[in-house]
Scaffold this motif. Structure first.
Motif, PDB file in Angstrom:
ATOM      1  N   HIS A 274      -2.382   6.727  -4.791  1.00  0.00           N
ATOM      2  CA  HIS A 274      -2.549   7.505  -3.560  1.00  0.00           C
ATOM      3  C   HIS A 274      -2.723   8.992  -3.886  1.00  0.00           C
ATOM      4  CE1 HIS A 274      -1.741   8.873   0.586  1.00  0.00           C
ATOM      5  NE2 HIS A 274      -0.972   9.782   0.015  1.00  0.00           N
TER       6      HIS A 274
ATOM      7  N   SER B 293       5.241   4.229  -0.090  1.00  0.00           N
ATOM      8  CA  SER B 293       4.622   3.159  -0.866  1.00  0.00           C
ATOM      9  C   SER B 293       5.489   1.910  -0.724  1.00  0.00           C
ATOM     10  CB  SER B 293       4.533   3.588  -2.334  1.00  0.00           C
ATOM     11  OG  SER B 293       4.053   2.544  -3.138  1.00  0.00           O
TER      12      SER B 293
ATOM     13  N   PHE C  61       4.046  10.579   1.379  1.00  0.00           N
ATOM     14  CA  PHE C  61       3.611   9.191   1.524  1.00  0.00           C
ATOM     15  C   PHE C  61       4.764   8.215   1.375  1.00  0.00           C
ATOM     16  CE2 PHE C  61       3.561   9.979  -2.969  1.00  0.00           C
ATOM     17  CZ  PHE C  61       4.052   8.807  -3.508  1.00  0.00           C
TER      18      PHE C  61
ATOM     19  N   LYS D 290       0.735   4.897   1.919  1.00  0.00           N
ATOM     20  CA  LYS D 290       0.038   5.582   3.001  1.00  0.00           C
ATOM     21  C   LYS D 290       0.815   6.822   3.395  1.00  0.00           C
ATOM     22  CE  LYS D 290       2.067   2.965   6.788  1.00  0.00           C
ATOM     23  NZ  LYS D 290       1.802   2.236   8.004  1.00  0.00           N
TER      24      LYS D 290
ATOM     25  N   LYS E 191       1.153   2.269  -6.835  1.00  0.00           N
ATOM     26  CA  LYS E 191       0.449   2.539  -5.584  1.00  0.00           C
ATOM     27  C   LYS E 191       0.653   3.988  -5.136  1.00  0.00           C
ATOM     28  CE  LYS E 191       0.220  -2.253  -4.203  1.00  0.00           C
ATOM     29  NZ  LYS E 191      -1.206  -2.442  -4.310  1.00  0.00           N
TER      30      LYS E 191
ATOM     31  N   LYS F  67       0.830  -1.194   0.000  1.00  0.00           N
ATOM     32  CA  LYS F  67       0.000   0.000   0.000  1.00  0.00           C
ATOM     33  C   LYS F  67       0.863   1.241   0.000  1.00  0.00           C
ATOM     34  CE  LYS F  67      -0.357  -0.495   4.966  1.00  0.00           C
ATOM     35  NZ  LYS F  67      -1.227  -0.864   6.042  1.00  0.00           N
TER      36      LYS F  67
ATOM     37  N   ARG G 233      -1.572  14.117   4.082  1.00  0.00           N
ATOM     38  CA  ARG G 233      -1.420  12.910   3.258  1.00  0.00           C
ATOM     39  C   ARG G 233      -0.497  13.149   2.077  1.00  0.00           C
ATOM     40  NH1 ARG G 233      -5.955   9.322   4.399  1.00  0.00           N
ATOM     41  NH2 ARG G 233      -7.400  10.429   5.722  1.00  0.00           N
TER      42      ARG G 233
END
Length: 116
Positions: A77, A54, A52, A41, A73, A39, A49
């Motif tokens: 995002h 990955s 991030f 995040k 990913k 993921k 956010r």
């Protein structure tokens, strides 16, 4: 460049699914014949956010596939939260493969989504 255009188009198609609950790892594309788990995040989901991480695995199945999946990913995002696929990568697809840290059969990219 062609690979990035394909990833962006896939991300745009997937972003429409996220609003109707169809977004899951089962729907993720395959890279090098493998569907990678993982993921992207936010580094600090409580404040922002935009920055991030990955992470995907198993790198042992396909190093190149895992790298593409980590990029995908990250793009997904940024599209989901910022409406853009533009990313400033600190560690990412342009990082020298020999410089990437592989830990617990996972590869990790870090980036910052640009504002749309």
């Amino acid at each position: 460049m062609e690979r990035l255009a394909i990833l962006v188009m896939m991300g745009l198609a997937v972003s429409g699914c996220s609003n109707i609950g169809l977004l899951s790892h089962k729907n993720d594309p395959m890279f090098d014949g493998i569907r990678f788990g993982g993921k992207a995040k936010a580094q600090d989901a409580n404040t922002e956010r935009q920055h991030f991480v990955s992470t995907v695995k198993p790198v042992s199945k396909s190093f190149d596939g895992a790298r593409e999946a980590a990029e995908y990913k990250g793009i997904r995002h940024c599209i989901e939260y910022f409406g853009t696929s533009e990313i400033d990568w600190q560690v990412g697809p342009d990082t020298d493969p020999a410089a990437l840290v592989i830990e617990n059969d996972s590869v990790t990219y870090m980036g910052t989504c640009r504002d749309a």
